[in-house]
Design an enzyme around this catalytic site. Structure first.
Site, PDB file in Angstrom:
ATOM      1  CB  SER A 176      -1.088   0.069   1.396  1.00  0.00           C
ATOM      2  OG  SER A 176      -1.973   0.959   1.202  1.00  0.00           O
ATOM      3  CG  ASP A 210      -5.805  -3.923  -3.590  1.00  0.00           C
ATOM      4  OD1 ASP A 210      -6.571  -2.582  -3.289  1.00  0.00           O
ATOM      5  OD2 ASP A 210      -4.938  -4.029  -3.096  1.00  0.00           O
ATOM      6  CG  ASP A 225      -9.139 -23.057  -8.045  1.00  0.00           C
ATOM      7  OD1 ASP A 225      -9.900 -22.365  -8.639  1.00  0.00           O
ATOM      8  OD2 ASP A 225      -7.756 -23.236  -7.985  1.00  0.00           O
ATOM      9  CG  ASP A 239     -13.550 -21.713  -9.967  1.00  0.00           C
ATOM     10  OD1 ASP A 239     -12.203 -21.524 -10.217  1.00  0.00           O
ATOM     11  OD2 ASP A 239     -14.188 -21.912  -9.278  1.00  0.00           O
ATOM     12  CG  HIS A 296      -5.325  -2.737   0.473  1.00  0.00           C
ATOM     13  ND1 HIS A 296      -4.623  -2.504  -0.636  1.00  0.00           N
ATOM     14  CD2 HIS A 296      -4.724  -1.804   1.380  1.00  0.00           C
ATOM     15  CE1 HIS A 296      -3.798  -1.486  -0.618  1.00  0.00           C
ATOM     16  NE2 HIS A 296      -3.953  -1.091   0.842  1.00  0.00           N
TER      17      HIS A 296
END
Length: 535
Positions: A193, A430, A279, A272, A467
């Site tokens: 970050s 994120d 998964d 997926d 994040h």
């Protein structure tokens, strides 16, 4: 002023170097940790504490490994009175392990900084970098307190952007040299970050300081980019939020948990299996073309579909912030299923969970604080994230963004010349910095440097991760181990080992160097990384 200050520090170290060397061999022993506090230099004060092995965990940690024996050094330098009438200094913590491996790690900060975090290297999974033998330093970035009030002082702004980090890196290296009677053999940086932005900043402003750097989810254009996106998303959600008893919109209810779960299921159903196995992870995001419009109700809203206004808000958000002329102000976002998992932090960043009109989303209470305090110049505490004008207000961010943001330099000439190695790690779910922004930077880096890019920089995307960590992901990542092997053994990472934590305990995966992704080989236990290849 910055150059003069650093020259003064370097002069002071040179002047006392001979004196300190006399007892340097003794200081290399942890029994002299207390005596090391006497290494006080003009303009700097130190406090030391000898920490016995297996006696404590980092402050706030109630589980996990105990810390190894080390000398904890807390320091202050550059004390002054700010233009805003408040006292300031550059604070730092340096932990020096008894069993030192000869390496130095600078642990990046985050948020608005303003606090000295325990210098243990928590992002060096598994465990702590300190326990692996690294000397570790952290800093408050030159101001005290986690809010953006420091933005009213111009020196504090510069300290936070780069100057405090410069001074702490130089000082920590010198203190390490004095304590062990030898300099660090190799120096590393890891941060996420705001710490990821600091990582990029070092490769650009101070390219000779570190041999290896990991920038995780870097806030590379937060002061004119991601903060604008936070306002864009908040306004989009606020516009469709149902009203509470007081007649005011309740931001947290614009999308309830069931709505987010619908989005998650829709993405998984569509994408997926594109990586060879269903998964719960979309490991090949480039192939995922899911359109959230497929979830729109044909009639009345119920638990099986999204209202047209909700679909419209999500499409607006994932397309990215724009001004009235349609010019992008930030990036699009990958529609990763991690956003809909309750273990992900997407809700708390975008929506919060307040049951009233007083929102508690991190966009409102954290990003708005930074927007008002130091992303606009001059600071403006009246500027509301709900009222941000996407035509007018971005211009107010120019004066600070040029010294703070790190998205422009894609040459990294000095860092390359030093032989530095740079790893980027970014979660695809994120909610504050888009993985599309990270991919854009890496693509520009590659366009500038061509095939040699892989010799010094690699990107690793983490499906499902929020994040910095968490979410439905393999979010325990040994990036530091891979970086050390790259720097010291010349073993460039084709993939980085990662394992699941809360959501997928016991699961392992290779995080493949972009643009490759982890693909199931078709046989064997799909919980085991050995049954996946990078393609």
């Amino acid at each position: 002023m910055k150059d003069n200050a650093m020259q003064q520090i370097n002069h002071i170290f040179a002047a006392v170097g001979t004196l300190l060397t006399v007892s340097g061999a003794a200081w290399a022993q942890t029994s002299d940790c207390a005596a090391f506090a006497a290494t006080t230099l003009p303009g700097m004060s130190l406090k030391t504490e000898a920490v016995a092995g297996d006696s404590t965990r980092p402050p706030g940690a109630t589980a996990g490994p105990m810390l190894v024996a080390h000398c904890k050094v807390n320091g202050k330098m550059a004390e002054r009175m700010g233009q805003d009438g408040k006292p300031y200094h550059i604070g730092f913590e340096l932990r020096l392990p008894t069993a030192w491996n000869g390496r130095f790690l600078y642990q990046g900060g985050g948020g608005n900084d303003g606090v000295v975090r325990p210098a243990v290297g928590p992002q060096a999974a598994p465990g702590y970098a300190l326990n692996r033998g690294f000397a570790v330093v952290t800093t408050d970035a030159g101001h005290q307190g986690p809010t953006a009030d420091f933005g009213f002082d111009p020196i504090a702004r510069t300290d936070n952007a780069y100057n405090a980090h410069d001074k702490v890196a130089v000082t920590a290296k010198e203190l390490i040299r004095q304590f062990y009677s030898k300099p660090a053999d190799k120096s590393y940086f890891i941060g996420c970050s705001g710490g990821g932005r600091q990582a990029m900043m070092f490769t650009q402003r101070f390219p000779s300081y570190f041999d290896g750097v990991i920038a995780m989810a870097p806030a590379m254009r937060v002061s004119k980019g991601a903060t604008i996106a936070a306002a864009w998303d908040t306004q989009a959600l606020h516009a469709i939020a149902p009203k509470g008893a007081d007649g005011q919109p309740v931001l947290s209810q614009a999308l309830n948990d069931g709505d987010l779960a619908l989005v998650r299921k829709g993405v998984l159903d569509a994408c997926d299996a594109q990586d060879g196995v269903a998964d719960g992870l979309v490991s090949n995001p480039a192939a995922c073309k899911f359109d959230v419009a497929a979830l729109q109700c044909k009639g009345a809203k119920d638990d099986s579909c999204l209202a047209p206004a909700q679909v419209g808000a999500l499409k607006k958000m994932f397309t990215g912030a724009k001004n009235s002329a349609g010019q992008p102000l930030y990036f699009s976002w990958p529609l990763d299923p991690g956003m809909g998992h309750p273990q992900n932090d997407w809700r708390m960043w975008k929506l919060g969970n307040s049951p009233t009109a007083k929102a508690n989303s991190r966009h409102v209470f954290l990003m708005q604080d930074a927007l008002q305090g130091y992303f606009v110049t001059p600071p403006d505490r009246s500027l509301s994230i709900y009222k941000f004008d996407f035509d007018r207000d971005p211009q107010r961010m120019d004066a600070h963004s040029w010294i703070f943001n790190t998205d422009s330099d894609v040459k990294l000439a000095g860092f390359q010349a030093k032989g530095g190695k740079l790893m980027f790690i970014h979660g695809l779910a994120d909610p504050i910095f888009s993985a599309d922004e990270m991919v854009d930077y890496y693509q520009r880096l590659t366009a500038q440097n061509g095939p040699k890019t892989n010799a010094f920089a690699r990107l690793f995307l983490v499906p499902g991760m929020g994040h910095c960590a968490g979410g439905a992901a393999t979010d325990s990542i040994d990036g530091l181990g891979s970086l050390v092997d790259w720097v010291e053994k010349g073993q460039a990472p084709q993939s980085v080992p990662a394992s699941g934590t809360a959501v997928y305990p016991g699961r392992t995966r290779p995080l493949c160097a972009y643009p490759q992704y982890a693909h199931y080989k078709g046989s064997g236990n799909p919980e085991d990384a050995s049954n996946f290849s990078c393609r």
